[in-house]
Design a protein around this motif. Structure first.
Motif, PDB file in Angstrom:
ATOM      1  N   ARG A  32       0.826  -1.215   0.000  1.00  0.00           N
ATOM      2  CA  ARG A  32       0.000   0.000   0.000  1.00  0.00           C
ATOM      3  C   ARG A  32       0.856   1.259   0.000  1.00  0.00           C
ATOM      4  N   LYS A  45      -0.491  -0.600  -4.376  1.00  0.00           N
ATOM      5  CA  LYS A  45      -1.948  -0.616  -4.453  1.00  0.00           C
ATOM      6  C   LYS A  45      -2.505  -1.337  -3.229  1.00  0.00           C
ATOM      7  N   ASP A  46      -3.626  -0.867  -2.726  1.00  0.00           N
ATOM      8  CA  ASP A  46      -4.313  -1.564  -1.651  1.00  0.00           C
ATOM      9  C   ASP A  46      -4.868  -2.884  -2.182  1.00  0.00           C
ATOM     10  N   ASP A  49      -8.131  -2.846  -3.884  1.00  0.00           N
ATOM     11  CA  ASP A  49      -8.184  -2.130  -5.166  1.00  0.00           C
ATOM     12  C   ASP A  49      -7.561  -2.924  -6.308  1.00  0.00           C
ATOM     13  N   THR A  51      -7.039  -5.493  -9.283  1.00  0.00           N
ATOM     14  CA  THR A  51      -7.938  -5.998 -10.322  1.00  0.00           C
ATOM     15  C   THR A  51      -7.344  -7.248 -10.964  1.00  0.00           C
ATOM     16  N   ASP A  54      -4.289  -6.467 -12.896  1.00  0.00           N
ATOM     17  CA  ASP A  54      -3.053  -6.279 -12.126  1.00  0.00           C
ATOM     18  C   ASP A  54      -2.290  -7.589 -11.952  1.00  0.00           C
ATOM     19  N   SER A  79     -11.051  -9.835   2.265  1.00  0.00           N
ATOM     20  CA  SER A  79      -9.847  -9.709   1.433  1.00  0.00           C
ATOM     21  C   SER A  79      -9.616 -10.970   0.612  1.00  0.00           C
ATOM     22  N   HIS A  82     -12.086 -11.149  -2.196  1.00  0.00           N
ATOM     23  CA  HIS A  82     -11.730 -10.245  -3.293  1.00  0.00           C
ATOM     24  C   HIS A  82     -10.651 -10.877  -4.179  1.00  0.00           C
TER      25      HIS A  82
END
Length: 209
Positions: A32, A45-46, A49, A51, A54, A79, A82
């Protein structure tokens, strides 16, 4: 082999990055903030966030996420969901830095470490949330996941011996009757699995010899 280590700035994440790089793997740290690992390649990147785009070029994604406060403990589930959602249906393997509280202590797999009378109350919320995330992960047939639990005594500053015993769903003791492993030796087990890919959609565990 191209590996992304998510939440690489944590204690486990940093050692996993280091171990993978020492073995000549192509490693990217996902952080992050400022990169505090030895990785030269970085995605800033968090986790939430990230994708699919990525992560599309990696062979393995290692999830080293950890949450410790009462309000963030549910993020163990969110998390992981995701990451699973953005890797769903791909050939990319997801390796998860897990917990020991959900390891079973009986052959019938009806009792877990966190159910024991000696399990510290202060760690029960963490173990419960990590166990819930593992249960949810088991329901995912669309992701090539592997969940790796450490020994019960997971030592952040323990020595690197280069040796460990690979276990499965049950709490494994070494020859001294101990369930202990250093973060450094756990990192070896993690990178070994990243390379071999022998335990897809399984939970495995590691304990020091």
């Amino acid at each position: 082999m191209k590996i992304a280590v998510v939440c690489a700035n944590g204690k486990a994440g940093k050692l996993i990055v280091q171990e993978a790089m020492e073995r000549g793997l192509d490693v990217t740290a996902v952080v992050r903030g400022e990169n505090r690992t030895v990785a030269k390649q970085v995605i800033k990147k968090d986790l939430f966030d990230l994708t699919a785009d990525d992560l599309k070029d990696f062979d393995v994604v290692i999830d080293a996420f950890g949450a410790w406060t009462p309000e963030t403990l549910p993020q163990h589930s969110t998390s992981l969901k995701h990451l699973c959602d953005i890797l769903s249906g791909s050939s990319i393997r997801l390796l998860v830095v897990g917990g020991a509280g959900s390891l079973y202590v009986d052959p019938a797999h009806t009792a877990q470490v966190m159910d024991g009378v000696d399990f510290p109350d202060m760690f029960k919320p963490l173990a419960t949330n990590m166990g819930k995330a593992l249960d949810e992960l088991r329901a995912r047939s669309d992701v090539k996941w592997t969940y790796i639990s450490p020994a019960a005594d997971f030592q952040a500053d323990g020595a690197k011996t280069g040796k460990y015993i690979l276990g499965g769903e049950e709490l494994t003791l070494n020859g001294k009757g101990e369930s202990v492993i250093s973060y450094a030796d756990y990192a070896i087990a993690m990178v070994d699995e990243a390379i071999s890919g022998e335990h897809i959609q399984e939970r495995i565990s590691a304990v020091a010899e």
